[in-house]
Write a protein that holds these residues in place. Structure first.
Motif, PDB file in Angstrom:
ATOM      1  N   MET A   1      -2.930 -20.151  -2.188  1.00 23.70           N
ATOM      2  CA  MET A   1      -2.350 -18.835  -2.348  1.00 23.70           C
ATOM      3  C   MET A   1      -1.034 -18.957  -3.116  1.00 23.70           C
ATOM      4  SD  MET A   1      -1.689 -15.927   0.563  1.00 23.70           S
ATOM      5  CE  MET A   1      -1.866 -17.173   1.779  1.00 23.70           C
ATOM      6  N   MET A   2      -0.744 -17.961  -3.937  1.00 22.68           N
ATOM      7  CA  MET A   2       0.503 -17.939  -4.688  1.00 22.68           C
ATOM      8  C   MET A   2       1.686 -17.864  -3.734  1.00 22.68           C
ATOM      9  SD  MET A   2      -0.263 -15.407  -7.872  1.00 22.68           S
ATOM     10  CE  MET A   2      -1.436 -14.328  -7.093  1.00 22.68           C
ATOM     11  N   GLY A   3       2.850 -18.305  -4.172  1.00 25.09           N
ATOM     12  CA  GLY A   3       4.051 -18.226  -3.347  1.00 25.09           C
ATOM     13  C   GLY A   3       4.388 -16.785  -3.016  1.00 25.09           C
ATOM     14  N   ARG A   4       4.704 -15.995  -4.031  1.00 28.54           N
ATOM     15  CA  ARG A   4       4.980 -14.574  -3.837  1.00 28.54           C
ATOM     16  C   ARG A   4       3.750 -13.814  -4.307  1.00 28.54           C
ATOM     17  NH1 ARG A   4       9.913 -13.505  -2.468  1.00 28.54           N
ATOM     18  NH2 ARG A   4       9.961 -11.335  -3.101  1.00 28.54           N
ATOM     19  N   THR A   5       3.247 -12.963  -3.448  1.00 31.98           N
ATOM     20  CA  THR A   5       2.039 -12.225  -3.775  1.00 31.98           C
ATOM     21  C   THR A   5       2.012 -10.923  -3.009  1.00 31.98           C
ATOM     22  OG1 THR A   5      -0.351 -12.433  -4.030  1.00 31.98           O
ATOM     23  CG2 THR A   5       0.589 -13.312  -1.994  1.00 31.98           C
ATOM     24  N   ILE A   6       0.950 -10.164  -3.196  1.00 30.78           N
ATOM     25  CA  ILE A   6       0.744  -8.951  -2.412  1.00 30.78           C
ATOM     26  C   ILE A   6      -0.060  -9.308  -1.172  1.00 30.78           C
ATOM     27  CG2 ILE A   6      -0.489  -6.739  -2.320  1.00 30.78           C
ATOM     28  CD1 ILE A   6       0.255  -6.225  -5.166  1.00 30.78           C
ATOM     29  N   PHE A   7       0.364  -8.773  -0.046  1.00 36.35           N
ATOM     30  CA  PHE A   7      -0.382  -8.856   1.198  1.00 36.35           C
ATOM     31  C   PHE A   7      -0.839  -7.439   1.514  1.00 36.35           C
ATOM     32  CE2 PHE A   7       2.414 -12.455   1.193  1.00 36.35           C
ATOM     33  CZ  PHE A   7       1.627 -13.487   1.694  1.00 36.35           C
ATOM     34  N   ILE A   8      -2.144  -7.263   1.649  1.00 31.45           N
ATOM     35  CA  ILE A   8      -2.705  -5.948   1.940  1.00 31.45           C
ATOM     36  C   ILE A   8      -2.905  -5.846   3.443  1.00 31.45           C
ATOM     37  CG2 ILE A   8      -4.628  -4.369   1.528  1.00 31.45           C
ATOM     38  CD1 ILE A   8      -5.226  -6.053  -1.023  1.00 31.45           C
ATOM     39  N   ASP A   9      -2.324  -4.817   4.051  1.00 28.60           N
ATOM     40  CA  ASP A   9      -2.445  -4.603   5.491  1.00 28.60           C
ATOM     41  C   ASP A   9      -3.151  -3.264   5.721  1.00 28.60           C
ATOM     42  OD1 ASP A   9      -2.203  -4.367   8.223  1.00 28.60           O
ATOM     43  OD2 ASP A   9      -0.104  -5.010   8.274  1.00 28.60           O
ATOM     44  N   PRO A  10      -4.499  -3.268   5.768  1.00 29.81           N
ATOM     45  CA  PRO A  10      -5.249  -2.015   5.862  1.00 29.81           C
ATOM     46  C   PRO A  10      -4.883  -1.163   7.072  1.00 29.81           C
ATOM     47  CG  PRO A  10      -6.737  -3.877   5.539  1.00 29.81           C
ATOM     48  CD  PRO A  10      -5.375  -4.438   5.787  1.00 29.81           C
ATOM     49  N   GLY A  11      -4.495  -1.793   8.168  1.00 31.48           N
ATOM     50  CA  GLY A  11      -4.136  -1.045   9.375  1.00 31.48           C
ATOM     51  C   GLY A  11      -2.914  -0.176   9.204  1.00 31.48           C
TER      52      GLY A  11
END
Length: 199
Positions: free
Chosen positions: A1-11
């Motif tokens: 995984m990239m160091g800085r990335t998008i994290f998707i939190d569907p909740g």
């Protein structure tokens, strides 16, 4: 995984479409949104899910792998770019190859379009447009350590299965801690076949 990335939190997604509107403001594709807001159980639930390019990295993104014109480039830090306008032939191979259903074809321009992680911003340390406007943090830009500092105990996944194929991604998805299963099953359940409800 990239160091800085998008994290998707569907909740955390409330379906407000702020991310969709913000994406339209990006200079590289002004007027068109590269983020999709999906409603996985429309008509039965208000649940919504922001869908961005997952920036697959195993060993190369499926969309880039099947491009006959080498129009989809991947940067050294793992960002899968949208198609180069001087090379894309609009064949839609990338659309069919993406297991997440992200790339779209602009039929008039005969050009593939998709999220490129706002590379004009992220290359300079700024967050993507979608993450800067998300009021609930459903789209979080940063490192895993930064996410866990803000949300202790959070579990994330960057490996997804589609049948027998495992796809590793540069963007991660927050998953319920009590339902962690590695890799995470990808795709949505089949609910309709040829217009017939099969739920």
């Amino acid at each position: 995984m990239m160091g800085r990335t998008i994290f998707i939190d569907p909740g955390r997604c409330i379906g407000c479409q702020a991310c969709v509107s913000a994406c339209r403001e990006c200079d590289s594709h002004r007027g068109k949104s590269m983020i999709h807001l999906d409603y996985p159980d429309e008509g039965h639930s208000v649940a919504s899910l922001p869908t961005v390019c997952m920036h697959c990295e195993d060993p190369v993104a499926p969309c880039a792998e099947v491009c006959p014109a080498d129009a989809i480039l991947v940067t050294a830090d793992g960002v899968v770019q949208q198609a180069d306008t001087t090379r894309c032939i609009g064949c839609a191979n990338c659309v069919n190859a993406c297991p997440f259903g992200v790339p779209k074809i602009d039929l008039q321009a005969k050009l593939q379009m998709k999220c490129n992680l706002c590379y004009d911003r992220t290359a300079y340390g700024l967050a993507p447009m979608c993450a800067t406007v998300c009021p609930t943090g459903a789209l979080f830009y940063g490192t895993l350590d930064e996410l866990r500092a803000e949300r202790p105990g959070v579990q994330v996944a960057d490996s997804f299965t589609f049948g027998d194929v495992v796809v590793h991604t540069g963007v991660a998805m927050v998953v319920p801690a009590d339902k962690v299963q590695w890799p995470v099953p990808g795709g949505l359940p089949v609910v309709e076949i040829n217009g017939r409800d099969v739920r």
